[in-house]
Write an enzyme that holds these catalytic residues in place. Structure first.
Site, short mmCIF file in Angstrom:
data_model
loop_
_atom_site.label_atom_id
_atom_site.label_comp_id
_atom_site.label_asym_id
_atom_site.label_seq_id
_atom_site.Cartn_x
_atom_site.Cartn_y
_atom_site.Cartn_z
N ASP A 65 -9.95 -37.01 23.65
CA ASP A 65 -11.40 -36.81 24.29
C ASP A 65 -11.91 -38.06 24.76
OD1 ASP A 65 -11.16 -34.09 23.84
OD2 ASP A 65 -11.91 -34.38 21.80
N ASP B 239 -8.81 -31.51 16.37
CA ASP B 239 -10.15 -32.66 16.39
C ASP B 239 -10.28 -33.06 14.88
OD1 ASP B 239 -10.66 -32.20 19.04
OD2 ASP B 239 -12.14 -30.97 18.73
#
Length: 162
Positions: free
Chosen positions: A141, A124
């Site tokens: 995401d 991330d």
């Protein structure tokens, strides 16, 4: 008639796998080329007053939920994707209607699962911090959310027409 159904089915699967492949390749490309190349976990890659690029490994799912499942999480996610895929194979009208969006969701999901196998967790890097601090997330995401939004908008527009 049968030939027309086969052609339509082929188009559906092509759309599904193309969307899956494009999202998967873009997500993995971003992670490898822009994040993993030369940075360590916790490194601030780029900063603005609104959004920053901050490299972290997420060992859970959204907002680090279920991180306590550790190694089991990736296998549970694979099982979930397989079950949904089997369901979609049986419910072809759903797949036909939302092939692109479902392909986007699957491509993003598979990319994040791959991260769990080859890294310490999901890579991330997007950190929203304008007026409030949001979870750190990645392109996959965003694509999962876009896929869900496409499905919801399609359903709403369909209901509006009837």
């Amino acid at each position: 008639m049968l030939e027309e159904l086969r052609a339509q089915s082929k188009k559906t699967w092509m759309l599904f796998f193309c969307a899956l492949g494009v999202v998967f390749v873009i997500d993995q490309g971003i992670k490898w080329y822009f994040v993993l190349e030369g940075y360590q976990q916790g490194d601030l890659i780029y900063e603005t007053p609104v959004i920053s690029l901050l490299f972290v490994y997420n060992k859970g799912v959204a907002f680090s939920l279920f991180a306590f499942l550790q190694e089991w999480l990736k296998y549970l996610q694979i099982l979930l994707l397989v079950l949904v895929f089997v369901y979609l194979c049986k419910q072809r009208e759903i797949l036909r209607e939302y092939a692109f969006a479902i392909g986007v969701i699957f491509g993003a999901g598979i990319s994040n699962i791959l991260d769990r196998f080859i890294h310490q967790g999901v890579v991330d890097y997007i950190f929203w911090h304008y007026q409030f601090e949001f979870a750190i997330f990645n392109f996959a995401d965003v694509m999962i959310n876009c896929g869900v939004a496409i499905i919801l908008i399609t359903i709403l527009l369909k209901k509006k027409r009837t």
